[in-house]
Design a protein around this motif. Structure first.
Motif, PDB file in Angstrom:
ATOM      1  N   LEU A 172       0.832  -1.205   0.000  1.00  0.00           N
ATOM      2  CA  LEU A 172       0.000   0.000   0.000  1.00  0.00           C
ATOM      3  C   LEU A 172       0.863   1.251   0.000  1.00  0.00           C
ATOM      4  CD1 LEU A 172      -2.728  -1.071   2.581  1.00  0.00           C
ATOM      5  CD2 LEU A 172      -3.078  -0.675   0.136  1.00  0.00           C
ATOM      6  N   TYR A 232      -6.808  -3.726  -5.119  1.00  0.00           N
ATOM      7  CA  TYR A 232      -6.713  -2.377  -4.546  1.00  0.00           C
ATOM      8  C   TYR A 232      -6.685  -1.318  -5.652  1.00  0.00           C
ATOM      9  CZ  TYR A 232      -5.341   1.593  -1.752  1.00  0.00           C
ATOM     10  OH  TYR A 232      -5.319   2.829  -1.158  1.00  0.00           O
ATOM     11  N   PHE A 272     -10.758  -2.248   1.148  1.00  0.00           N
ATOM     12  CA  PHE A 272      -9.758  -3.238   0.731  1.00  0.00           C
ATOM     13  C   PHE A 272      -9.412  -4.185   1.881  1.00  0.00           C
ATOM     14  CE2 PHE A 272      -5.155  -4.290   0.350  1.00  0.00           C
ATOM     15  CZ  PHE A 272      -5.262  -5.162  -0.719  1.00  0.00           C
TER      16      PHE A 272
END
Length: 638
Positions: free
Chosen positions: A187, A228, A346
């Motif tokens: 991320l 994502y 997510f």
């Protein structure tokens, strides 16, 4: 500007997905300080606690895996056992499909550690559990700030099932740590796109490789990156302009992470393209079929219902975590469609999808939900997300005090259980299971054999001094584990015995674990035989017992029967019954003997003794029917 104010008034305030800097006010500084202190406290507690936990069912085999992987590399591939472990090292024939990264690290560290080998493994296991807590908390901060991070820390630490496994589960906890750490770094990498340098690729690639090298299911992290991306593309218009650059960068991370996983995985190294996928297929269709206590019956794991994972998760987690999870969907529905919402959605996906997929594929799972422990960090984040909403909604001081009080009260329940039952923390069941007493009769408890350490420690402290240098035999239904505990006493010989066959073997002491006892004996507690001298228990429910043999006459009797010396055998059994009149094995033999000499009343008495202990014993019921028939018709059997 006015539109933004209107949105903020009607939706739950959501911080940016970038790391949150606490507001320069007293409450912001307090939560920031609480976050840091909480992490240090949890790290210290988990480290100290790890010393009290025992060897588990997988640890011995996983330790062997680590040793052969190390040997493979130190011999430059000459020792090929890691490619297909021999049966004496791997009874299930699947260890080569595990990368073994954690076990390799543990074996190397144990060689230089000042602590005992398995104690070292437990410290490292606890640190892996802490890594899972750390990165879950850091993701929570990215969603909802330091307060949500603090909630995540304590939701994970005060989750008895997770905490217990964090100390000595060498398969699932290291993978859970690598899984959530990989999510965090992937991320963070994504947020830097498209402006990244080659240095930004290093950590995401290595942590992805580490996750795959601990458990091949880490491959799922590669498509997760694109999930994502899809969510971000839908909910955040700003990222659409660089869509192709993002896809390309993620593809590079995925491909290089996949191949780097093979570098410390001997089996995958033989064919880095296909072998990881073959391992994934093999472990996804794991052929192990264990009998599990579920809803009061022993059921083969292949026959467990689709609801098994969800139900076991629900009844083995704290009320505050469940409450947070129930609030999470409400929070998502009311949240603004921004970066924080995308990230929360997510995390919800990576938590729910694996369970849904396992149910859909009807995969073989057992031992509650330990196979999906890797979803727990995500579940804790979502529970914290739900609880955080209460703080957002509580605008008035009185309401906020009420929310704070309820939150603290919710944390007290698992805290009290953990303190009271330590180190048997993984035995937790909530009231939805019927309570601990009901759960003991209906579900597996301490299936990882943690309580055997407590029993072995008691034996070493209280019985070994009495033994001195005499040669004695200790039998157990998990002899491998007991042999490790007693390895420093060469005069103590350890052997395996099944509980129903205990009188057939030569032993002086028994160390028996509940998981391998027939269910009827567990339910009526009749496995606590008269000679039990110690119980490792939780809430007075026995998990492991230590038995001292009162006499060898039962063993001698069965040996005489093997030689067809029936009269002498019966004399031995009669002598044995004077010290242990409730032994169902001896009483069954005596019942048969009395039937053979036409003494139905004596036979019935023996049968009654057997049925008192094991009411469902079919052989005893048949013997009772024969005795009744003999009394009615005599020897003719008409």
């Amino acid at each position: 500007m006015s539109a933004r104010k209107k949105t903020n008034n009607t939706n739950i305030p959501q911080p940016s997905v970038a790391p949150v800097t606490p507001a320069p006010d007293a409450m912001g500084r307090l939560w920031a300080r609480a976050f840091t202190i909480s992490l240090w406290v949890v790290f210290a507690l988990m480290t100290v606690m790890s010393f009290s936990f025992g060897i588990t069912g997988d640890e011995i085999a996983q330790n062997r895996l680590g040793e052969v992987v190390l040997s493979y590399y130190t011999t430059l591939g000459a020792d090929t056992r890691a490619l297909s472990l021999p049966p004496e090292l791997d009874k299930d024939g699947v260890l080569q499909y595990y990368g073994g990264l954690f076990d390799l690290i543990a074996v190397v560290v144990a060689k230089i550690s000042p602590f005992e080998h398995y104690t070292t493994r437990h410290i490292l296991n606890a640190w892996a559990g802490f890594v899972a807590v750390l990165f879950a908390a850091r993701i929570a901060v990215r969603i909802g700030g330091k307060r949500m991070g603090v909630l995540t820390i304590w939701l994970m630490f005060l989750a008895p099932f997770f905490l217990g496994h964090a100390m000595n589960n060498p398969k699932d906890i290291p993978f859970a740590a690598a899984y959530i750490a990989a999510i965090y770094y992937l991320l963070r990498f994504y947020d830097k796109l498209p402006s990244v340098t080659w240095k930004d690729y290093i950590v995401p690639i290595l942590i992805l490789a580490a996750a795959i090298d601990i458990r091949v299911a880490g491959i799922l992290l590669i498509p997760y990156m694109f999930v994502y991306f899809a969510l971000d593309y839908v909910y955040n218009k700003d990222s659409r302009a660089s869509a192709m650059k993002r896809i390309k960068a993620m593809a590079i991370v995925g491909v290089l992470g996949y191949f780097c996983a093979s570098l410390l995985w001997p089996y995958a190294l033989q064919n880095p393209v296909s072998n990881p996928l073959k391992a994934l297929e093999e472990l996804s269709n794991f052929k192990m079929n264990l009998r599990q206590m579920y809803e009061g019956e022993r059921i083969f794991s292949n026959d467990l219902p689709p609801s098994y994972l969800v139900k076991m998760f629900f009844i083995t987690n704290s009320y505050i975590l469940i409450a947070g999870l129930l609030l999470a969907p409400v929070a998502l529905l009311k949240a603004g469609r921004n970066k924080a919402f995308t990230l929360a959605l997510f995390i919800a996906f990576i938590t729910v999808f694996p369970v849904a997929y396992i149910i859909y594929k009807e995969s073989n799972v057992y031992h509650a939900w330990r196979h999906v422990l890797f979803i727990f960090p995500g579940a804790a984040i979502m529970a914290a997300y739900g609880l955080n909403v209460l703080w957002e909604w509580a605008q008035q001081p009185v309401t906020r005090y009420a929310v704070a009080g309820l939150t603290l009260l919710g944390f007290m329940e698992p805290l009290v259980f953990t303190v009271k039952t330590f180190p048997q923390t993984a035995t937790y069941y909530n009231v939805f299971s019927g309570g601990m007493e009901e759960a003991y009769d209906n579900y597996e408890m301490d299936f990882y054999y943690n309580s055997m350490k407590e029993a072995a420690d008691w034996f070493i402290k209280n019985e070994v001094p009495k033994i001195g240098k005499d040669s004695v035999f200790v039998a157990s239904n998990h002899s491998d584990m007991v042999a490790v505990y007693l390895k420093d006493y060469p005069n103590i010989h350890v052997d395996y015995v099944r509980f129903p066959e205990r009188s057939y073997k030569d032993w002086d002491y028994l160390i028996l674990h509940r998981a391998l006892i027939p269910e009827d004996r567990v339910k009526n507690r009749s496995w606590l035989i008269n000679q039990t001298i110690y119980q490792a228990a939780v809430n007075e429910l026995p998990l492991t017992i230590v038995v001292k043999r009162p006499s060898m006459d039962d063993y001698y009797g069965f040996k005489l029967l093997e030689g067809n010396r029936i009269g002498e055998a019966i004399d031995k059994f009669r002598q044995y019954r004077q010290v242990d009149p409730g032994n169902e094995l001896v009483n069954s033999i005596m019942a048969r003997y009395y039937l053979s000499v036409a003494q139905p009343d004596s036979a019935q008495m023996m049968v009654n003794e057997v049925l008192r202990i094991t009411p469902g014993d079919m052989q005893a019921q048949q013997l009772g029917a024969q005795a009744a028939q003999m009394k009615q018709y005599g020897n003719s059997g008409r």
